[in-house]
Design a protein around this motif. Structure first.
Motif, PDB file in Angstrom:
ATOM      1  N   LEU A  84       1.541  -0.650  -3.977  1.00  0.00           N
ATOM      2  CA  LEU A  84       2.584  -0.813  -2.968  1.00  0.00           C
ATOM      3  C   LEU A  84       3.886  -0.139  -3.381  1.00  0.00           C
ATOM      4  N   ALA A  85       4.323  -0.331  -4.638  1.00  0.00           N
ATOM      5  CA  ALA A  85       5.566   0.286  -5.095  1.00  0.00           C
ATOM      6  C   ALA A  85       5.471   1.801  -5.032  1.00  0.00           C
ATOM      7  N   ARG A  86       4.348   2.355  -5.494  1.00  0.00           N
ATOM      8  CA  ARG A  86       4.167   3.809  -5.436  1.00  0.00           C
ATOM      9  C   ARG A  86       4.197   4.316  -4.000  1.00  0.00           C
ATOM     10  N   ASP A  87       3.461   3.648  -3.118  1.00  0.00           N
ATOM     11  CA  ASP A  87       3.379   4.097  -1.729  1.00  0.00           C
ATOM     12  C   ASP A  87       4.738   4.031  -1.041  1.00  0.00           C
ATOM     13  N   THR A  88       5.496   2.957  -1.324  1.00  0.00           N
ATOM     14  CA  THR A  88       6.796   2.807  -0.682  1.00  0.00           C
ATOM     15  C   THR A  88       7.796   3.828  -1.199  1.00  0.00           C
ATOM     16  N   VAL A  89       7.848   4.017  -2.515  1.00  0.00           N
ATOM     17  CA  VAL A  89       8.784   4.975  -3.085  1.00  0.00           C
ATOM     18  C   VAL A  89       8.455   6.389  -2.631  1.00  0.00           C
ATOM     19  N   LEU A 240      -5.886   0.844   9.586  1.00  0.00           N
ATOM     20  CA  LEU A 240      -5.124   1.809   8.801  1.00  0.00           C
ATOM     21  C   LEU A 240      -5.292   1.531   7.313  1.00  0.00           C
ATOM     22  N   PRO A 241      -5.111   2.547   6.465  1.00  0.00           N
ATOM     23  CA  PRO A 241      -5.221   2.324   5.022  1.00  0.00           C
ATOM     24  C   PRO A 241      -4.156   1.353   4.533  1.00  0.00           C
ATOM     25  N   GLN A 242      -4.462   0.670   3.425  1.00  0.00           N
ATOM     26  CA  GLN A 242      -3.507  -0.263   2.835  1.00  0.00           C
ATOM     27  C   GLN A 242      -2.213   0.433   2.447  1.00  0.00           C
ATOM     28  N   ALA A 243      -2.299   1.721   2.095  1.00  0.00           N
ATOM     29  CA  ALA A 243      -1.104   2.469   1.696  1.00  0.00           C
ATOM     30  C   ALA A 243      -0.103   2.582   2.831  1.00  0.00           C
ATOM     31  N   PHE A 244      -0.550   2.397   4.071  1.00  0.00           N
ATOM     32  CA  PHE A 244       0.361   2.522   5.204  1.00  0.00           C
ATOM     33  C   PHE A 244       1.395   1.395   5.223  1.00  0.00           C
ATOM     34  N   VAL A 245       1.120   0.299   4.513  1.00  0.00           N
ATOM     35  CA  VAL A 245       2.114  -0.779   4.395  1.00  0.00           C
ATOM     36  C   VAL A 245       3.394  -0.237   3.762  1.00  0.00           C
ATOM     37  N   GLY A 246       3.241   0.609   2.752  1.00  0.00           N
ATOM     38  CA  GLY A 246       4.409   1.212   2.119  1.00  0.00           C
ATOM     39  C   GLY A 246       5.196   2.086   3.080  1.00  0.00           C
ATOM     40  N   VAL A 247       4.486   2.801   3.945  1.00  0.00           N
ATOM     41  CA  VAL A 247       5.162   3.637   4.936  1.00  0.00           C
ATOM     42  C   VAL A 247       5.943   2.763   5.913  1.00  0.00           C
ATOM     43  N   VAL A 248       5.356   1.639   6.335  1.00  0.00           N
ATOM     44  CA  VAL A 248       6.040   0.728   7.252  1.00  0.00           C
ATOM     45  C   VAL A 248       7.330   0.202   6.622  1.00  0.00           C
ATOM     46  N   ALA A 283      18.058   6.979  -5.270  1.00  0.00           N
ATOM     47  CA  ALA A 283      18.194   5.548  -5.551  1.00  0.00           C
ATOM     48  C   ALA A 283      16.865   4.833  -5.394  1.00  0.00           C
ATOM     49  N   SER A 284      16.047   5.287  -4.444  1.00  0.00           N
ATOM     50  CA  SER A 284      14.745   4.662  -4.239  1.00  0.00           C
ATOM     51  C   SER A 284      13.885   4.740  -5.495  1.00  0.00           C
ATOM     52  N   ILE A 285      14.003   5.863  -6.221  1.00  0.00           N
ATOM     53  CA  ILE A 285      13.244   5.998  -7.472  1.00  0.00           C
ATOM     54  C   ILE A 285      14.034   5.410  -8.634  1.00  0.00           C
ATOM     55  N   GLY A 286      15.280   5.840  -8.767  1.00  0.00           N
ATOM     56  CA  GLY A 286      16.068   5.491  -9.942  1.00  0.00           C
ATOM     57  C   GLY A 286      16.401   4.025 -10.076  1.00  0.00           C
ATOM     58  N   LEU A 287      16.391   3.280  -8.968  1.00  0.00           N
ATOM     59  CA  LEU A 287      16.654   1.850  -9.026  1.00  0.00           C
ATOM     60  C   LEU A 287      15.401   1.012  -8.782  1.00  0.00           C
ATOM     61  N   THR A 288      14.507   1.496  -7.908  1.00  0.00           N
ATOM     62  CA  THR A 288      13.313   0.716  -7.589  1.00  0.00           C
ATOM     63  C   THR A 288      12.353   0.634  -8.771  1.00  0.00           C
ATOM     64  N   ILE A 289      12.097   1.763  -9.413  1.00  0.00           N
ATOM     65  CA  ILE A 289      11.142   1.758 -10.529  1.00  0.00           C
ATOM     66  C   ILE A 289      11.612   0.854 -11.665  1.00  0.00           C
ATOM     67  N   LEU A 305       1.171   3.711 -10.327  1.00  0.00           N
ATOM     68  CA  LEU A 305       2.276   4.569  -9.904  1.00  0.00           C
ATOM     69  C   LEU A 305       1.854   6.011  -9.655  1.00  0.00           C
ATOM     70  N   GLY A 306       0.741   6.459 -10.226  1.00  0.00           N
ATOM     71  CA  GLY A 306       0.346   7.860 -10.134  1.00  0.00           C
ATOM     72  C   GLY A 306      -0.093   8.259  -8.735  1.00  0.00           C
ATOM     73  N   LEU A 307       0.373   9.413  -8.275  1.00  0.00           N
ATOM     74  CA  LEU A 307      -0.009   9.943  -6.966  1.00  0.00           C
ATOM     75  C   LEU A 307      -1.378  10.601  -7.038  1.00  0.00           C
ATOM     76  N   ASP A 308      -2.045  10.644  -5.882  1.00  0.00           N
ATOM     77  CA  ASP A 308      -3.297  11.391  -5.825  1.00  0.00           C
ATOM     78  C   ASP A 308      -2.994  12.863  -5.555  1.00  0.00           C
ATOM     79  N   ALA A 309      -4.051  13.687  -5.479  1.00  0.00           N
ATOM     80  CA  ALA A 309      -3.865  15.135  -5.374  1.00  0.00           C
ATOM     81  C   ALA A 309      -3.155  15.524  -4.077  1.00  0.00           C
TER      82      ALA A 309
END
Length: 353
Positions: A84-89, A240-248, A283-289, A305-309
């Motif tokens: 979730l953190a990866r998808d949202t960031v 929808l994929p679970q990753a879409f929660v982060g997009v929402v 800030a989304s990366i520098g403070l959220t992570i 946290l790792g992204l896919d290809a």
């Protein structure tokens, strides 16, 4: 003033209870209203302190909301919220660096044929975003200390500290050492004189807005906890994929910031729009992570946290196109359209991976 208080009332009445559908809808409306109210009061404070401090206040306020939403969803999510953190960031980076930037360049170019901004400040911001994104979202895919695209505890700690240091360094450069790099410029490239579109709020009004901002943030955290099961079930029921929660989450949090950036672009202050967009990504990366790394002390689930290809390709394309966009300090409709095209591809692939 009223909306944050209503959101707090909804929080008190709905906390720890199983709510029917209509009640969840009411709480969701209060949540959205609290987000809008929080950014409004942040804008009041920002107007008082001026630029570029104002953009920094907005970016930090939005990031606090984002962290609150992520943590509240991860508390009870267990393994299914590992990404979730990866998808949202990542969604926040794509929305800000492509969606908001593209829209603002489009609006600015339509209004004055060519959107102008400060290449030094925008380039520095983009370089910081690219470095933070690579350190926190790309490297976990290639490290070998943990199985899968995950950091070890030591690596996560290093990434958190490095993110905070880089973000703090950028803020120091933006607000103190090279403040003029982040101020609006004229068509000739000169720093634009500050304009006062509204009277500066007094000290009492500023303090009141700061208090209401804190109230709204508390309401956001609590109401998000209440409606989080509905968000997850809604995404699942839509297929929808679970990753879409982060997009929402990212879309919800960044909608008010998008409106503020577009308003600045319409006033021919594209630099302010870029400050808001790239500052929010940073800030989304520098403070959220770092916040998520700290939360992992008591959270029991894994953290991926790792992204896919596919996402790494989109990130690389965003960085390359962004660099070509900000380097000249001027942009046309074409650059805005290209960034919006990348954003559209991201949304489509989030729905149909």
């Amino acid at each position: 003033m009223l909306v944050p208080l209503l959101a707090v009332v909804a929080l008190v009445l709905g906390w720890g209870r199983s709510l029917p559908g209509w009640a969840v809808g009411v709480v969701a409306l209060c949540l959205a209203g609290a987000v809008l109210a929080a950014v409004h009061h942040a804008e009041v404070v920002a107007h008082r302190v001026g630029e570029p401090f104002g953009s920094l206040v907005l970016a930090v306020a939005v990031t606090v909301i984002e962290v609150a939403l992520i943590v509240t969803l991860m508390v009870d999510g267990g393994g299914k919220t590992a990404t979730l953190a990866r998808d949202t960031v990542f969604a926040a980076v794509m929305i800000t660096c492509n969606g908001i930037v593209g829209l603002c360049l489009l609006v600015g170019a339509v209004r004055s044929r060519v959107a102008v901004f400060n290449a030094e400040g925008s380039g520095a911001a983009l370089a910081t975003v690219a470095t933070l994104a690579t350190l926190t979202l790309v490297l976990p895919t290639f490290t070998t200390s943990e199985p899968g695209p995950r950091f070890s505890a030591a690596q996560l700690g290093f990434a958190a500290v490095a993110s905070l240091v880089l973000y703090g360094l950028f803020v120091a450069v933006q607000t103190v050492r090279h403040r003029d790099y982040f101020l609006p410029v004229t068509q000739r490239g000169a720093v634009r004189e500050e304009e006062s579109h509204a009277p500066l709020p007094g000290r009492r009004a500023t303090v009141l807005s700061l208090v209401m901002l804190l109230v709204a943030l508390v309401a956001v955290v609590g109401d998000a906890k209440t409606v989080s099961p509905a968000i997850e079930s809604g995404v699942a029921s839509a297929g929808l994929p679970q990753a879409f929660v982060g997009v929402v989450i990212a879309l919800l949090v960044l909608l008010p910031e998008t409106l503020a950036a577009v308003r600045a672009a319409r006033r021919e202050r594209v630099q302010i729009s870029l400050n808001l967009a790239l500052g929010s990504a940073m800030a989304s990366i520098g403070l959220t992570i770092p916040a998520i790394a700290l939360a992992m002390v008591w959270l029991t689930g894994p953290l991926v946290l790792g992204l896919d290809a596919t996402h790494m390709v989109l990130l690389a394309l965003t960085v390359v196109v962004g660099a070509l966009t900000v380097a000249p300090g001027r942009a046309t409709l074409l650059q805005g359209g290209v960034h919006l095209g990348i954003f559209t591809a991201f949304v489509f692939l989030a729905i149909s991976p």
